[in-house]
Motif scaffolding. Structure first.
Motif, short mmCIF file in Angstrom:
data_model
loop_
_atom_site.label_atom_id
_atom_site.label_comp_id
_atom_site.label_asym_id
_atom_site.label_seq_id
_atom_site.Cartn_x
_atom_site.Cartn_y
_atom_site.Cartn_z
N THR A 1 0.84 -1.18 0.00
CA THR A 1 0.00 0.00 0.00
C THR A 1 0.88 1.24 0.00
OG1 THR A 1 -1.69 -1.18 1.28
CG2 THR A 1 -1.83 1.22 1.24
N ARG A 2 0.55 2.20 -0.84
CA ARG A 2 1.34 3.42 -0.92
C ARG A 2 0.99 4.35 0.23
NH1 ARG A 2 2.10 5.95 -6.60
NH2 ARG A 2 4.13 6.31 -5.67
N ILE A 3 2.00 4.95 0.83
CA ILE A 3 1.84 5.81 1.99
C ILE A 3 2.36 7.20 1.65
CG2 ILE A 3 2.35 6.12 4.44
CD1 ILE A 3 0.92 3.48 3.86
N THR A 4 1.57 8.23 1.97
CA THR A 4 2.02 9.61 1.81
C THR A 4 1.86 10.34 3.14
OG1 THR A 4 1.38 9.70 -0.52
CG2 THR A 4 1.66 11.80 0.61
N ILE A 5 2.90 11.06 3.55
CA ILE A 5 2.83 11.91 4.74
C ILE A 5 3.07 13.34 4.31
CG2 ILE A 5 3.75 12.42 7.03
CD1 ILE A 5 4.55 9.06 5.54
N GLN A 6 2.14 14.22 4.63
CA GLN A 6 2.28 15.65 4.37
C GLN A 6 2.37 16.36 5.72
OE1 GLN A 6 -1.22 15.43 1.73
NE2 GLN A 6 -0.04 16.60 0.24
N ASP A 7 3.56 16.83 6.04
CA ASP A 7 3.87 17.39 7.36
C ASP A 7 3.79 18.92 7.27
OD1 ASP A 7 4.79 17.98 9.85
OD2 ASP A 7 6.80 17.15 9.58
N PHE A 8 2.71 19.49 7.83
CA PHE A 8 2.49 20.93 7.72
C PHE A 8 3.07 21.72 8.88
CE2 PHE A 8 -0.74 19.31 4.85
CZ PHE A 8 -0.78 20.25 3.84
N THR A 9 3.18 21.11 10.07
CA THR A 9 3.57 21.87 11.26
C THR A 9 4.83 21.35 11.95
OG1 THR A 9 2.28 20.53 12.84
CG2 THR A 9 1.12 22.33 11.70
N PRO B 1 -5.07 5.86 -5.00
CA PRO B 1 -5.32 5.08 -3.79
C PRO B 1 -4.12 5.10 -2.86
CG PRO B 1 -4.79 3.62 -5.59
CD PRO B 1 -4.86 5.01 -6.17
N GLY B 2 -4.36 4.71 -1.65
CA GLY B 2 -3.29 4.64 -0.67
C GLY B 2 -3.73 5.26 0.64
N ILE B 3 -2.76 5.44 1.54
CA ILE B 3 -3.01 5.99 2.86
C ILE B 3 -2.27 7.31 2.97
CG2 ILE B 3 -2.71 5.60 5.34
CD1 ILE B 3 -2.70 2.57 4.70
N HIS B 4 -2.98 8.34 3.43
CA HIS B 4 -2.41 9.69 3.47
C HIS B 4 -2.53 10.25 4.88
CE1 HIS B 4 -4.75 9.27 -0.48
NE2 HIS B 4 -3.51 8.90 -0.74
N PHE B 5 -1.41 10.57 5.51
CA PHE B 5 -1.38 11.28 6.79
C PHE B 5 -1.12 12.75 6.51
CE2 PHE B 5 -0.24 6.95 7.95
CZ PHE B 5 -0.79 6.75 9.21
N LEU C 1 -10.66 3.35 -2.15
CA LEU C 1 -9.91 4.18 -3.08
C LEU C 1 -8.86 5.03 -2.39
CD1 LEU C 1 -12.83 5.34 -5.40
CD2 LEU C 1 -11.27 3.43 -5.73
N GLY C 2 -8.95 5.15 -1.09
CA GLY C 2 -7.96 5.90 -0.33
C GLY C 2 -8.42 6.05 1.10
N VAL C 3 -7.46 6.26 1.99
CA VAL C 3 -7.77 6.51 3.41
C VAL C 3 -6.91 7.67 3.88
CG1 VAL C 3 -7.90 5.59 5.74
CG2 VAL C 3 -8.25 4.05 3.80
N ASP C 4 -7.54 8.67 4.47
CA ASP C 4 -6.85 9.84 5.01
C ASP C 4 -6.89 9.82 6.53
OD1 ASP C 4 -6.62 10.67 2.38
OD2 ASP C 4 -8.36 12.01 2.49
N ILE C 5 -5.81 10.29 7.15
CA ILE C 5 -5.75 10.42 8.60
C ILE C 5 -5.21 11.79 8.96
CG2 ILE C 5 -4.84 9.52 10.78
CD1 ILE C 5 -4.46 7.24 7.91
N GLY D 1 -9.16 -4.42 1.17
CA GLY D 1 -9.94 -3.61 0.25
C GLY D 1 -9.16 -2.45 -0.35
N ILE D 2 -8.04 -2.06 0.30
CA ILE D 2 -7.27 -0.93 -0.23
C ILE D 2 -6.51 -1.36 -1.47
CG2 ILE D 2 -5.43 0.74 0.23
CD1 ILE D 2 -6.19 0.73 3.11
#
Length: 289
Positions: free
Chosen positions: A4-12, A81-85, A247-251, A287-288
């Motif tokens: 599963t592809r993982i993306t982390i977007q660190d804003f702070t 698709p994938g998981i996005h933090f 199709l994707g999961v966001d956290i 399912g992901i």
């Protein structure tokens, strides 16, 4: 099993206090399935996302695709698709930007203590408090939205706000599972979601999680929190993924770095443990895609 592809977007920079997330950051340098984006220097992102910031963030989402897919499919022409933090609840509008790239019918399931459907204070501005409304009004592929864990009084308020803004009709496509219902359900959320609301949900789902839907023993966030337990969340996610394509999961829902906690180390430890549990739970869901 497909990774599963993982993306982390660190804003702070809040993930710097979480050893598990720092492990993902280190892994991103060698693992092509993990992407870490430092967003701390992007202006115009806190609570509201202006046009310039959106352009930068959309470039990140485009970069999420493999080079082969970018060449074959072109910009914004496939699902991502994938998981996005993506940090704390002030950035929950990222779910709108991620779902913009979906190109097949889907239903949106949101775990949140807030309805996130407020009419904008400034016309055309994307906000953390109104992104679901933006998805419903502008994404032709979204069919229905289910929001789980919303404070009861906020549902009444948003119904009134949308009515005054002549936008009440979009509520016809929204189902709320109130916080009071969660308290009565205790451990039966998964069966409730999949039985009473099965007719609402299609075979394609996009899931967005704001951890403020969870109680304060489970997470430390920068917004008022609900009463959902991790066990309820986990069972609901497993039930939702059964026989469906995710199709994707966001956290989101980290603590704000400028928000005073009596014990910030304890808050970070709590969120670190929760992110680790969510990561292992979600990467194990079949399912992901």
């Amino acid at each position: 099993m497909k990774s599963t592809r993982i993306t982390i977007q660190d804003f702070t920079g809040v993930y710097a206090e979480q050893p598990f997330m720092q492990g993902l950051r280190k892994a991103a340098s060698t693992d092509g399935e993990i992407r870490w984006f430092d967003c701390t220097r992007i202006d115009g992102t806190d609570c509201y996302c202006d046009d310039e910031a959106q352009a930068i963030l959309r470039e990140q989402i485009e970069f999420y695709k493999t080079p082969a897919l970018r060449q074959a499919q072109g910009p914004s022409s496939i699902s991502t698709p994938g998981i996005h933090f993506f940090d704390n609840g002030n950035y929950h509008y990222m779910s709108k930007l991620w779902t913009d790239s979906i190109r097949e019918p889907f239903d949106l399931v949101v775990f949140d203590h807030h309805p996130d459907m407020q009419p904008p204070r400034f016309e055309g501005i994307l906000s953390c408090g109104g992104w679901i409304k933006e998805v419903l009004e502008h994404n032709r592929f979204v069919q229905n939205v289910v929001v789980i864990g919303v404070a009861d009084h906020l549902i009444e308020e948003i119904q009134q706000d949308l009515s005054q803004a002549n936008a009440a009709e979009i509520l016809n496509r929204v189902t709320f599972i109130r916080e009071s219902e969660l308290k009565n359900l205790q451990d039966n959320l998964s069966s409730f979601v999949c039985s009473e609301h099965a007719s609402v949900l299609s075979s394609n789902l996009y899931i967005s999680i704001d951890k403020d839907a969870l109680n304060t023993q489970e997470a430390a966030t920068n917004w008022d929190q609900g009463s959902l337990t991790f066990e309820q969340l986990a069972e609901a996610l497993q039930a939702l993924a059964r026989n469906r394509k995710i199709l994707g999961v966001d956290i989101c829902g980290e603590r704000s770095r400028d928000m005073g906690f009596e014990d910030t180390a304890a808050a970070d430890a709590l969120n670190n443990a929760l992110n680790k549990k969510l990561f292992h739970l979600l990467t194990g869901l079949h399912g992901i895609q």
